[in-house]
Write an enzyme that holds these catalytic residues in place. Structure first.
Site, short mmCIF file in Angstrom:
data_model
loop_
_atom_site.label_atom_id
_atom_site.label_comp_id
_atom_site.label_asym_id
_atom_site.label_seq_id
_atom_site.Cartn_x
_atom_site.Cartn_y
_atom_site.Cartn_z
N PHE A 9 2.41 8.61 -1.17
CA PHE A 9 1.61 7.40 -0.97
C PHE A 9 0.13 7.66 -1.16
CE2 PHE A 9 5.20 6.70 2.19
CZ PHE A 9 5.99 6.11 1.24
N TRP A 25 0.84 -1.20 0.00
CA TRP A 25 0.00 0.00 0.00
C TRP A 25 0.87 1.25 0.00
CZ3 TRP A 25 -0.19 3.93 3.67
CH2 TRP A 25 -1.26 4.83 3.57
N HIS A 26 2.05 1.15 0.64
CA HIS A 26 2.91 2.32 0.76
C HIS A 26 3.59 2.68 -0.57
CE1 HIS A 26 2.51 1.74 5.12
NE2 HIS A 26 2.91 2.98 5.23
N GLY A 27 3.82 1.72 -1.41
CA GLY A 27 4.50 2.05 -2.66
C GLY A 27 4.68 0.86 -3.57
#
Length: 470
Positions: free
Chosen positions: A470, A322-324
């Site tokens: 993000f 989800w962060h990257g």
């Protein structure tokens, strides 16, 4: 438009003035929605139709999901379609090029070579997509009622204080607040300004200063010796915490001034004695979202130890992703997932108690081990490539030569931390937050000193917030 800019201060002051001068719940709510759309358009007006379209789509799907006269099967189909479309929007903007690049590497021997797309990541897309999914899920499970007010729903989507980098707000917590008239109160102004000021302090005086150390080390890790590498990694742990929690504090402060309460997103995570505690204190809104909408949905701990461990790994891998769109983020999430599993097993065996180790010694050891592990994981979070990450980790634990840069950046590292410690001494905890009791001389001086430190470190030289990506 970022919180630390003069443009934002002018925008927000004008908005508060309108709330004070105008009367009526409906007109104030409409102004808040227009202001929120303007705030997003100021960054890139091209994505306003996207956000409006997503809002309209989820409003309609929410109405179908909430229709109790409809068959349960149709409600579930609508929920699946709604969640799928939201995830596809997120996947397109955030992960398309990641999959193209990896497909090129895998199938290059077969002559497969597709060019990456020129995709701009919409600001805050990861945050508002998760919020919309939670809305649909909560309506489906009857935790909340579908809102009949389209203006309220769009305000939930566009609410500008948390739009760029969270915290992730639950519809059950926020939508009821829109039923009340926006009233600017003195108490909310005092608390909100203090929260905003401390967030600005974290960003400008702490995060942006220690970034000098962190950026140098992570940009060219092969140049520095082991002590300097440790200095850079610790600096990054301070930077990302102060940068992200600083934004969250500013978002909470801005919302508080307008009379809205947003969830606290950080609670001193670096004092944690284990990884479970760390995730209860770090990015609390995301941790809670992953637990409630992913981990529990997968089965949680209801289907045995093995299945629980699998659910933990899946949850943390997806949390990392989800962060990257990078394999390093997957490794970061996987390491935390593995640590959670090991820690649960370790707690079950209760080894430290069986060895009858002194309570303070065991807590100190647990804290140090947890912090070192978190720092090692931050290496994968921050490093551009696995090569850089392994160079840094190797130098952290195997003494090596190189440039010794520890004493050069004292101004950028030690001085801000000393200033922060001095200011915290002047604060007390009220309403769950550290604030200044301005009626007392020492806290009042501490607040003035905080403002002076912000001015001294110059808001015009601020860097972008880390979580904007993000």
């Amino acid at each position: 438009m970022v919180f630390s800019s003069i443009q934002f201060l002018i925008f927000f002051a004008f908005l508060i003035l309108l709330f004070i001068l105008l009367k009526g719940k409906r007109i104030k709510k409409n102004i808040l929605l227009i202001a929120s759309i303007f705030f997003y358009a100021y960054w890139d007006i091209r994505f306003v139709p996207l956000l409006l379209g997503i809002g309209v789509f989820n409003y309609i799907v929410g109405h179908i999901v909430a229709d109790n006269s409809d068959k349960k099967k149709n409600r579930k189909i609508a929920l699946v379609i709604g969640v799928t479309v939201n995830l596809l929007v997120l996947a397109y903007f955030k992960y398309t090029n990641f999959f193209i690049e990896n497909a090129n590497e895998i199938f290059s021997s077969l002559g497969f070579n597709t060019s990456t797309l020129n995709i701009i990541l919409p600001l805050g897309i990861s945050f508002f997509i998760f919020e919309l999914i939670s809305y649909l899920a909560d309506v489906y499970t009857n935790k909340i009622k579908h809102t009949d007010s389209f203006v309220d729903f769009l305000t939930f989507v566009f609410f500008f204080p948390r739009l760029a980098s969270g915290p992730i707000i639950r519809p059950a917590d926020f939508l009821p607040q829109l039923k009340q008239e926006i009233v600017i109160k003195k108490h909310n102004i005092v608390v909100g300004i203090q929260l905003f000021t401390m967030g600005l302090f974290k960003k400008l005086v702490l995060a942006d200063r220690v970034a000098v150390c962190a950026d140098a080390v992570f940009h060219s890790p092969q140049l520095f010796d082991s002590p300097t590498i440790w200095c850079g990694v610790i600096a990054y742990s301070i930077q990302i915490y102060c940068d992200f929690s600083g934004y969250s504090d500013m978002a909470l402060g801005v919302a508080k001034i307008m009379g809205f309460d947003l969830p606290r997103n950080f609670n001193m995570p670096y004092i944690s004695l284990n990884i479970t505690e760390f995730w209860r204190r770090w990015h609390i809104s995301l941790s809670a979202w992953l637990r409630d909408y992913l981990y529990i949905t997968l089965g949680g701990n209801r289907k045995g130890r093995i299945r629980q461990n699998v659910n933990i790994i899946i949850t943390m891998l997806l949390g990392g992703f989800w962060h990257g769109a990078s394999w390093t983020f997957l490794v970061w999430g996987g390491l935390h997932g593995a640590a959670l599993i090991v820690q649960k097993a370790f707690s079950k065996w209760n080894i430290l108690n069986k060895l009858h180790i002194n309570h303070y010694i065991s807590n100190s050891f647990s804290w140090l081990l947890t912090y070192i592990f978190v720092c090692v994981c931050w290496v994968f979070f921050r490093a551009s490539t696995f090569t850089d990450a392994f160079i840094i980790i190797n130098k952290m634990f195997v003494p090596s030569d190189g440039i010794n840069w520890i004493f050069s950046p004292l101004f950028y590292f030690v001085l801000p931390v000393v200033i922060a410690a001095t200011i915290i001494k002047c604060m007390s905890k009220r309403e769950g937050y550290l604030t200044f009791n301005l009626s007392q001389p020492l806290p009042a001086f501490g607040f003035v000193f905080t403002v002076m430190a912000i001015i001294f470190f110059d808001a015009n030289n601020t860097s972008p917030f880390i979580y904007f990506q993000f």
